[in-house]
Design an enzyme around this catalytic site. Structure first.
Site, mmCIF file in Angstrom:
data_model
loop_
_atom_site.group_PDB
_atom_site.id
_atom_site.type_symbol
_atom_site.label_atom_id
_atom_site.label_comp_id
_atom_site.label_asym_id
_atom_site.label_seq_id
_atom_site.Cartn_x
_atom_site.Cartn_y
_atom_site.Cartn_z
ATOM 1 C CG ASP A 17 -44.838 8.544 -40.752
ATOM 2 O OD1 ASP A 17 -44.533 9.722 -41.024
ATOM 3 O OD2 ASP A 17 -45.890 8.228 -40.168
ATOM 4 C CG ASP B 174 -49.763 4.228 -43.870
ATOM 5 O OD1 ASP B 174 -50.835 3.627 -43.646
ATOM 6 O OD2 ASP B 174 -48.721 4.010 -43.239
ATOM 7 C CD1 TRP C 192 -52.247 -0.357 -42.389
ATOM 8 C CD2 TRP C 192 -54.221 0.674 -42.099
ATOM 9 N NE1 TRP C 192 -52.013 0.984 -42.266
ATOM 10 C CE2 TRP C 192 -53.198 1.635 -42.082
ATOM 11 C CE3 TRP C 192 -55.533 1.087 -41.932
ATOM 12 C CZ2 TRP C 192 -53.460 2.995 -41.917
ATOM 13 C CZ3 TRP C 192 -55.800 2.438 -41.755
ATOM 14 C CH2 TRP C 192 -54.773 3.365 -41.752
ATOM 15 C CG ASP D 135 -48.690 -1.422 -38.800
ATOM 16 O OD1 ASP D 135 -49.357 -1.430 -39.856
ATOM 17 O OD2 ASP D 135 -48.173 -0.400 -38.333
HETATM 18 C C1 GLA Z 1 -48.763 2.539 -40.614
HETATM 19 C C2 GLA Z 1 -48.180 1.508 -41.563
HETATM 20 C C3 GLA Z 1 -46.783 1.132 -41.121
HETATM 21 C C4 GLA Z 1 -45.921 2.373 -41.044
HETATM 22 C C5 GLA Z 1 -46.548 3.391 -40.122
HETATM 23 C C6 GLA Z 1 -45.824 4.715 -40.159
HETATM 24 O O1 GLA Z 1 -49.027 1.987 -39.381
HETATM 25 O O2 GLA Z 1 -48.996 0.383 -41.626
HETATM 26 O O3 GLA Z 1 -46.235 0.184 -42.015
HETATM 27 O O4 GLA Z 1 -45.761 2.898 -42.333
HETATM 28 O O5 GLA Z 1 -47.895 3.643 -40.472
HETATM 29 O O6 GLA Z 1 -46.372 5.656 -39.292
#
Ligand code: GLA
Length: 644
Positions: A95, A199, A265, A286
């Site tokens: 990102d 994402d 996720w 995460d």
């Molecule tokens: C999500 C993803 C992370 C990362 C962030 C970036 O949380 O799970 O791995 O890519 O976004 O904002």
């Protein structure tokens, strides 16, 4: 009168059945009607990753503060430190790279103040081509990041970041939604990327009350996916959006040279369908650089061995080796984290600022014998052969016959004595088993029967063992999960897996209402050497160490490729079954032809032997067909299932 009422009832029943079937089909669940042997291997590879992808990603090191100097610094370090040679190929921007979507034609514009080499021409013309050319010239590959929705994670979660997309509302819509073909073609054809992480914040956090929606700056996107809530997620819609990305990638890269990383996720039951849509899929929220969060990510993947295999990988998230609890002052923990990812066939994506890496961290990331376990071509994810809240023994069958990788994991704060025996390894007890310590790169002699290892607090002892397999030829199915495709899982309503370690929620702490419970579907999915509900396999009070546990109305495909002559198992209803009424028929097919079938097996009935001649068979299919309905899920066991 009587018959009219009966007719009406019958009609109503027919409608109810049709609706139930349609609902089941929509949710991707097995229904008895869809439970047919197809005779053809149902998985077409998504992209190209015969072994777990290895590389570097900017997120864990830099968050949204990514820039060209940092990424190229990592690329140079990968080469200079020998990590590229060790297998780390992908250099992935996460990102934070975007400026805006051009108003005139929707083309994405790169923020050239962060990526100077992208300023290739007149106003508004930017390209990552010079950047990817540089990486390719270094022998590396390039990865980019986007989102399934219109807006992206940083816009929702880092509203104060100075480098967020600029412009009017449409110009700030930098995600793929409505632009899949255009963006994928730009990224892969024009810009030359090889890998994309997609994402899901855009489809999850931009509802009127979401972190993005509440800001009033973005177009509201009614959530298709509710993180932490499987039931409120529109599973077919999420899957279909990812499938569009897959199809666009296949169209621009007909040779299949790409990686599609799904980043939703572990939500929307992706753990069951990721294999059909992506090259890899996240199984948890995460990771963070702390022990508890690492355990959470690890647990989200350690029971998913039936879903991973060559070209399709469970992804417990990127590595934190080098950061926080896994830095140079915690090398034992760093090695443990790396060992667990290696033995679970996780993609190995470094998330550390390699420009400042001490040799001790490089040595961990580059450990050749540990990496070799992860990159073993058979692609059998490690299987939990023993598990308690304190210790775990994970065994991964390697491609060379008689060889296994073993992780002895002490999750506690005290030293442990963990006994490894030949049964954990499916090896004969009276032949010597030789042991090698893969971190020390030292042989540890051999044992027969069993051996006790001292394992320090939080340590993973990472071993390779070789011995005489219990089966004179072939394998137990639970040793060859890389060849299994869960075509139908038999799950009617996705349930959340309660075995996953619960850390403090990193976003809401202890006061958040939804943070601390496990929220990933997968409970009830097929397992190796375990029931689908994480119990010992047991039929009519006889327990079986080896086998496949599943729910009724499941269909498993095994890629036999003509390499075996005989299938055998002992089959029956498992004692842990929730539904005890409906009997189950066990069927074995070879390339679509019925080869063997059991009688209808009832609860508490002794296991029945099932054998089939599979000489020359390419695809073996195992179907557990429930006869009639039951109030609860019917649990079945294919005990000692083997292909010899
Ligand atoms: C999500 C993803 C992370 C990362 C962030 C970036 O949380 O799970 O791995 O890519 O976004 O904002």
């Amino acid at each position: 009168m009587q018959s009219r009422r009966l007719r009406k009832l019958r009609n109503r029943l027919a409608v109810a059945v049709a609706v139930a079937l349609a609902l089941g089909a929509l949710a991707g669940h097995a229904t008895a009607a869809s439970l047919n042997a197809t005779g053809a291997w149902a998985l077409a590879p998504v992209g190209h990753a015969p072994t777990p992808p290895m590389g570097w990603n900017s997120w864990n090191a830099f968050g949204v503060n990514v820039n060209e100097a940092r990424v190229m610094g990592a690329a140079r370090a990968l080469v200079a430190d020998g990590l590229a040679k060790a297998g780390y190929r992908y250099v992935n921007i996460d990102d934070g790279w975007w400026l805006q979507r051009r108003a005139s034609d929707g083309r994405m514009i790169i923020r050239t103040s962060l990526f100077p080499s992208a300023a290739v021409g007149g106003a508004g013309l930017t390209s990552f081509r010079p950047f990817t050319d540089k990486l390719h010239a270094m022998g590396l590959e390039a990865g980019i990041y986007s989102d399934l929705g219109r807006n992206v994670c940083s816009q929702a979660w880092s509203p104060d970041n100075p480098n967020l997309p600029v412009g009017n509302r449409a110009e700030r819509e930098v995600g793929l939604y409505g632009h899949v073909t255009q963006d994928i073609s730009l990224y892969f054809k024009d810009w030359g990327f090889d890998y994309i992480k997609v994402d899901a914040c855009g489809i999850a956090h931009y509802g009127a009350n979401g972190a993005g929606g509440k800001q009033g700056k973005f177009r509201v996107f009614p959530p298709l996916m509710v993180d932490q809530n499987t039931a409120q997620s529109n599973i077919p819609a999420v899957r279909a959006l990812y499938a569009r990305v897959r199809d666009a990638l296949r169209a621009v890269r007909p040779d299949g040279r790409f990686v599609l990383s799904l980043c939703n996720w572990g939500a929307a039951n992706v753990r069951a369908w990721g294999k059909d849509v992506g090259t890899m899929w996240r199984t948890s929220t995460d990771i963070q650089a702390n022990w508890s969060r690492m355990l959470h990510s690890f647990d989200s993947v350690s029971t998913r061995e039936m879903y991973s295999g060559p070209g399709r990988w469970n992804d417990p998230d990127m590595l934190e080796v080098g950061n926080g609890d896994f830095d140079q002052h915690h090398l034992l923990q760093a090695r443990s984290h790396f060992s667990l990812w290696a033995i679970e066939d996780a993609p190995l994506l470094i998330g550390y600022d390699l420009r400042k890496a001490p040799q001790s961290i490089i040595d961990i990331l580059g450990a050749p014998e540990v990496i070799a376990v992860n990159q073993d071509p058979a692609g059998n994810q490690g299987v939990l052969e023993y598990t308690s809240s304190d210790y775990q023994i994970i065994v991964k069958t390697l491609s060379r016959r008689g060889e296994k990788a073993v992780a002895l994991f002490n999750r506690t704060d005290e030293a442990a004595k963990i006994e490894l025996n030949s049964a954990h390894l499916k090896m004969v007890a009276d032949a010597p088993i030789t042991v090698r310590d893969l971190w020390a790169r030292r042989d540890l002699g051999s044992f027969t029967g069993s051996r006790v290892f001292t394992v320090r607090p939080h340590e993973v002892l990472m071993l390779k063992v070789s011995g005489k397999p219990l089966l004179a030829s072939g394998y137990y199915l639970s040793e060859m999960t890389g060849r299994i495709n869960v075509a139908d899982d038999g799950v009617l309503v996705p349930e959340e897996d309660p075995t996953i370690h619960r850390p403090l929620d990193p976003y809401t702490g202890s006061t958040g209402s939804d943070g601390t419970r496990p929220v990933y579907a997968g409970w009830g999915d097929p397992r190796a050497d375990s029931t689908p509900y994480d119990d010992t396999l047991r039929i009519a009070n006889v327990s079986y160490r080896y086998g496949i546990g599943a729910l009724a109305n499941s269909r498993l495909q095994v890629q036999a490729e003509g390499g075996f002559t005989r299938f055998s198992a002992q089959v029956g209803i498992d004692d842990t079954t929730r539904g005890r009424a409906a009997p189950v028929r066990f069927e074995v097919y070879g390339d679509g032809k019925l080869l063997a079938v059991s009688r209808p097996m009832h609860f508490n009935e002794a296991a029945a032997p099932l054998r089939a001649d599979v000489a020359g068979v390419k695809v073996v299919e195992l179907i557990a067909r429930q006869i009639g309905t039951d109030q609860g899920a019917v649990v079945v066991t294919w005990a000692n299932a083997a292909l010899e």
